[in-house]
Design a protein around this motif. Structure first.
Motif, short mmCIF file in Angstrom:
data_model
loop_
_atom_site.label_atom_id
_atom_site.label_comp_id
_atom_site.label_asym_id
_atom_site.label_seq_id
_atom_site.Cartn_x
_atom_site.Cartn_y
_atom_site.Cartn_z
N UNK A 1 -0.70 13.69 10.36
CA UNK A 1 0.44 13.78 9.43
C UNK A 1 0.47 12.56 8.50
N UNK A 2 1.08 12.70 7.33
CA UNK A 2 1.19 11.57 6.41
C UNK A 2 2.20 10.54 6.90
N UNK B 1 0.85 -1.19 0.00
CA UNK B 1 0.00 0.00 0.00
C UNK B 1 0.89 1.25 0.00
N UNK B 2 0.69 2.16 -0.97
CA UNK B 2 1.52 3.37 -1.03
C UNK B 2 0.70 4.65 -0.98
N UNK B 3 -0.53 4.66 -1.53
CA UNK B 3 -1.43 5.82 -1.46
C UNK B 3 -0.75 7.11 -1.90
N UNK C 1 -1.48 5.63 8.27
CA UNK C 1 -2.59 4.91 7.63
C UNK C 1 -3.66 5.88 7.16
N UNK C 2 -3.30 6.73 6.20
CA UNK C 2 -4.26 7.59 5.50
C UNK C 2 -4.48 6.92 4.15
N UNK C 3 -5.53 6.13 4.05
CA UNK C 3 -5.75 5.27 2.88
C UNK C 3 -6.66 5.98 1.89
#
Length: 544
Positions: free
Chosen positions: A241-242, A80-82, A251-253
């Protein structure tokens, strides 16, 4: 070079409006800058204006909108990279805006007129691109909210006010500058942010884990976001924060990017929080009040943006009509067209005057009356200007005929952009009701608006009469069903007062007669016959 096999020559087409100085061409904006004490920024305004009016800036905007952002949720191996990928033109546009201090001028130039100067810069940047101004506005507006948490502000304010743009997707500590977004809206809540179902679980020392879904996240490539979540005390504001303090990706998906009507160079998204690290901002349960500190500043930019879009649309319409010939005359010389264009120009005069007056109140926040005026007037301006903007852009598009309705020209993109400010940061009904709440909850707000109206007392009997009726209404019981009418009437009165004090008599007379006296402001092109259309249009003509 003429094609010998062509059946026609290209003739009677207006030239592209590029490589001009939009600041020098905008009498209304320049007057507002001078009246409200920001003349010290004229060199800065001229420099940005010339860049924004250049062929290069227009080509950057065209590319950034033709190749919109792309979401990459996973890498080739399934991690997962988003990440959101932008065209290089977008990065150049955003970098230029930030380097010209559109995101932080009042925080680094702590002098009278700094908010007015920043809003004028914002206004001029609309001649280049509009989409990149979303992360610019979010970053600007995040600072006052962050200052409620001193430790966070000490760490992040220098990053948000560095005047440097760094698009790298790495922890903020390793970047030259940072941007901040916002994620408040949820599917079930919309404008009712108290209906948030995102949950915050305390970890200790002001840290929390968030779990939930946000239906709209503005500028999802930002280095951090302000957001709302529920604690035991109620809706609470958090800073997300990212990257976590340990340097891990937070974990900002990003679930998907919104496929929007306009504003295509900018990314808007849906996101999920799944055990997402966050820091509390302000007191538990006081999140709405805290986030409104940010919203108060973003609403200023939506009002300025509506005024700027109207100005750009009018500029393009007058430019086209000055070069296009029909029935042996330039379009601008046909009486009906001339009257229509003069009416558009009047609307821009009033819009710019009102938006910049509100910015001036932000500059004088230490004055309690001006602080109270700003609380009410920012909602008044946002409501009125955002309602008029789509109408004006539609009229300006029509001036171009079929050329206005094709994607190759500038009007189609501008037309798609026109309704957005009316939605962003509160729809029309939300704004109008906020005006009523401001007047009901704080007598100082009502007093400040009335005081502003009375600054032009004696200059025109029609404005005095309108203001008197309005004051009587505001002093009585205000019904929610009348909120829109009240907000619009106050806005019109404020515009008339400002134009009487600070604009040429032809402009003030034209506005008062058409908007207050004869009631012809419901549609464009209905000015009374005795209005000095020539002088009004002379202030709107572009200098190519």
């Amino acid at each position: 070079m003429r094609d010998s096999g062509a059946t026609h020559e290209v003739a009677n087409q207006s030239p592209e409006l590029v490589d001009f100085d939009p600041y020098a061409a905008d009498e209304a904006l320049r007057t507002a800058v001078q009246v409200h004490g920001a003349s010290w920024a004229e060199e800065r305004l001229t420099a940005l204006g010339r860049w924004a009016g250049s062929r290069h800036a227009r080509r950057l905007s065209e590319r950034a909108n033709r190749y919109p952002p792309v979401l990459h949720t996973h890498d080739a191996r399934g991690h997962r990279i988003d990440e959101v990928e932008f065209h290089p033109a977008y990065h150049e546009l955003l970098g230029t805006a930030i380097s010209h201090r559109l995101a932080d001028l009042p925080y680094v130039e702590r002098r009278p007129g700094a908010h007015v100067a920043r809003c004028a810069l914002n206004h001029l940047f609309h001649n280049a691109d509009i989409g990149v101004l979303c992360p610019v506005t979010m970053t600007f507006a995040a600072v006052p909210a962050l200052r409620r948490e001193q430790v966070l502000a000490a760490e992040w304010e220098p990053r948000l006010t560095s005047g440097r743009y760094d698009p790298g997707f790495v922890p903020a500590a390793g970047k030259a500058g940072s941007t901040c977004g916002m994620a408040m809206t949820e599917k079930q809540g919309g404008s009712d942010v108290r209906a948030s179902t995102t949950v915050a679980e305390p970890l200790g020392d002001g840290a929390y884990n968030l779990t939930g879904h946000k239906w709209f996240c503005s500028a999802p490539m930002s280095d951090a976001f302000l957001t709302l979540a529920q604690t035991g005390a109620g809706p609470t504001c958090f800073f997300v924060p990212r990257f976590t303090p340990d340097g891990d990706q937070n974990a900002v998906l990003i679930q998907r990017l919104k496929d929007k009507l306009g504003n295509r160079s900018n990314a808007s998204s849906e996101i999920e929080y799944r055990g997402t690290y966050a820091r509390i901002v302000g007191a538990e349960g006081d999140g709405v009040r805290t986030i409104l500190e940010m919203v108060h500043h973003t609403r200023l930019d939506t009002a300025v943006s509506a005024a700027a879009i109207m100005r750009r649309a009018t500029l393009l319409a007058v430019h086209h009509a000055s070069h296009r010939t029909a029935f042996q005359k330039r379009l601008v010389d046909h009486p009906a067209m001339r009257r229509t264009l003069a009416d558009l120009a009047l609307e821009c005069e009033g819009a710019t005057a009102l938006a910049m007056r509100v910015a001036h109140a932000f500059d004088r926040a230490a004055d309690e009356e001006q602080q109270a005026f700003a609380r009410a007037a920012v909602a008044i301006a946002k409501f009125a200007l955002c309602k008029r903007c789509p109408m004006l852009v539609a009229e300006a598009l029509e001036v171009h005929g079929g050329n206005g309705y094709v994607e190759a020209g500038p009007m189609a993109a501008l037309y798609r952009e026109a309704p957005l400010n009316g939605i962003w940061e509160g729809t029309g009904n939300v704004m109008a009701l906020d005006v009523l709440r401001a007047f009901r909850r704080d007598e100082r707000a009502l007093h400040a608006v009335v005081s502003e109206l009375r600054r032009a007392e004696g200059a025109d009997a029609r404005v005095d009469a309108h203001a008197g009726r309005l004051v009587d209404r505001l002093s009585g019981g205000l019904e929610e069903a009348d909120a829109r009418r009240t907000a619009l009437d106050v806005a019109t009165a404020l515009q008339a007062s400002l134009l009487l004090r600070h604009r040429p008599s032809a402009v003030a007379e034209g506005f008062v007669t058409s908007r207050l006296s004869t009631g012809t402001g419901a549609a464009f092109g209905l000015l009374p016959p005795d209005i000095d259309e020539g002088e009004i249009l002379s202030r709107a003509l572009p200098q190519t």
